[in-house]
Design a protein around this motif. Structure first.
Motif, short mmCIF file in Angstrom:
data_model
loop_
_atom_site.label_atom_id
_atom_site.label_comp_id
_atom_site.label_asym_id
_atom_site.label_seq_id
_atom_site.Cartn_x
_atom_site.Cartn_y
_atom_site.Cartn_z
N GLN A 25 -3.90 23.26 -90.30
CA GLN A 25 -3.81 22.25 -91.35
C GLN A 25 -2.75 21.20 -91.02
N GLU A 26 -1.67 21.64 -90.44
CA GLU A 26 -0.59 20.72 -90.05
C GLU A 26 -1.10 19.68 -89.04
N VAL A 27 -1.88 20.14 -88.08
CA VAL A 27 -2.42 19.22 -87.07
C VAL A 27 -3.46 18.30 -87.69
N ARG A 28 -4.31 18.84 -88.55
CA ARG A 28 -5.35 18.03 -89.17
C ARG A 28 -4.77 16.95 -90.08
N LYS A 29 -3.63 17.24 -90.69
CA LYS A 29 -2.97 16.23 -91.53
C LYS A 29 -2.27 15.17 -90.68
N GLY A 30 -2.15 15.42 -89.40
CA GLY A 30 -1.50 14.46 -88.50
C GLY A 30 0.01 14.57 -88.51
N GLN A 31 0.53 15.66 -89.04
CA GLN A 31 1.98 15.83 -89.11
C GLN A 31 2.56 16.41 -87.82
N SER A 33 1.29 17.48 -83.41
CA SER A 33 0.22 17.53 -82.40
C SER A 33 0.19 18.94 -81.82
N TRP A 34 -0.95 19.27 -81.21
CA TRP A 34 -1.07 20.58 -80.58
C TRP A 34 -0.04 20.73 -79.47
N GLU A 36 2.98 19.37 -79.25
CA GLU A 36 4.30 19.64 -79.84
C GLU A 36 4.41 21.10 -80.28
#
Length: 138
Positions: A25-31, A33-34, A36
């Motif tokens: 969810q964190e990646v999908r929200k753009g907060q 990157s994989w 990072e």
């Protein structure tokens, strides 16, 4: 089609993400990157407090000074356990040699200790510095 074999650490990270789906969810929200997240996971490990927000079923920890201090102390103790005494001694020796070299350069720029003691004994005579750079205090 044949599936490409991934590096074992990437496979472990994928398992970690499966166990903690909030990371997706964190990646999908753009907060984040994989890349990072993978680097953090690789460097910090799975047990780091960085991942507390993503763990399923865990309440968020309240940050207090005592827990911060205990985490800091446990991190230091972990590092000390993993140190090779011979390697530490080598680094200390190298650092000592570097500091000695820096002190030698500073002494050369200051004109050596003998010219300083002469200037303290004879304040009425002005001496020309023997070094090419002249430093003045404001």
């Amino acid at each position: 089609m044949t599936k490409k074999k991934l590096h074992p650490s990437v496979e472990e990270f994928k398992e970690f993400v499966k166990q903690n789906p909030k990371i997706i969810q964190e990646v999908r929200k753009g907060q984040a990157s994989w890349q990072e997240l993978y680097e953090d996971w690789y460097l910090l490990g799975e047990e780091d407090s960085r991942w507390d927000d993503f763990r399923e079923g865990l309440e968020k920890k309240k940050t207090t000074t005592s827990t911060d201090n205990s985490n800091w102390v446990s991190n230091i103790m972990g590092m000390v356990k993993n140190m090779d005494p011979n390697q530490v001694q080598t680094h200390i020796s190298s650092l000592s040699q570097a500091l000695g070299a820096i002190q030698g350069v500073i002494t050369q720029f200051q004109g050596g200790s003998s010219s300083q003691s002469q200037s303290n004994q004879q304040p009425s005579q002005q001496q020309q510095p023997s070094h090419p750079f002249q430093f003045r205090k404001d």
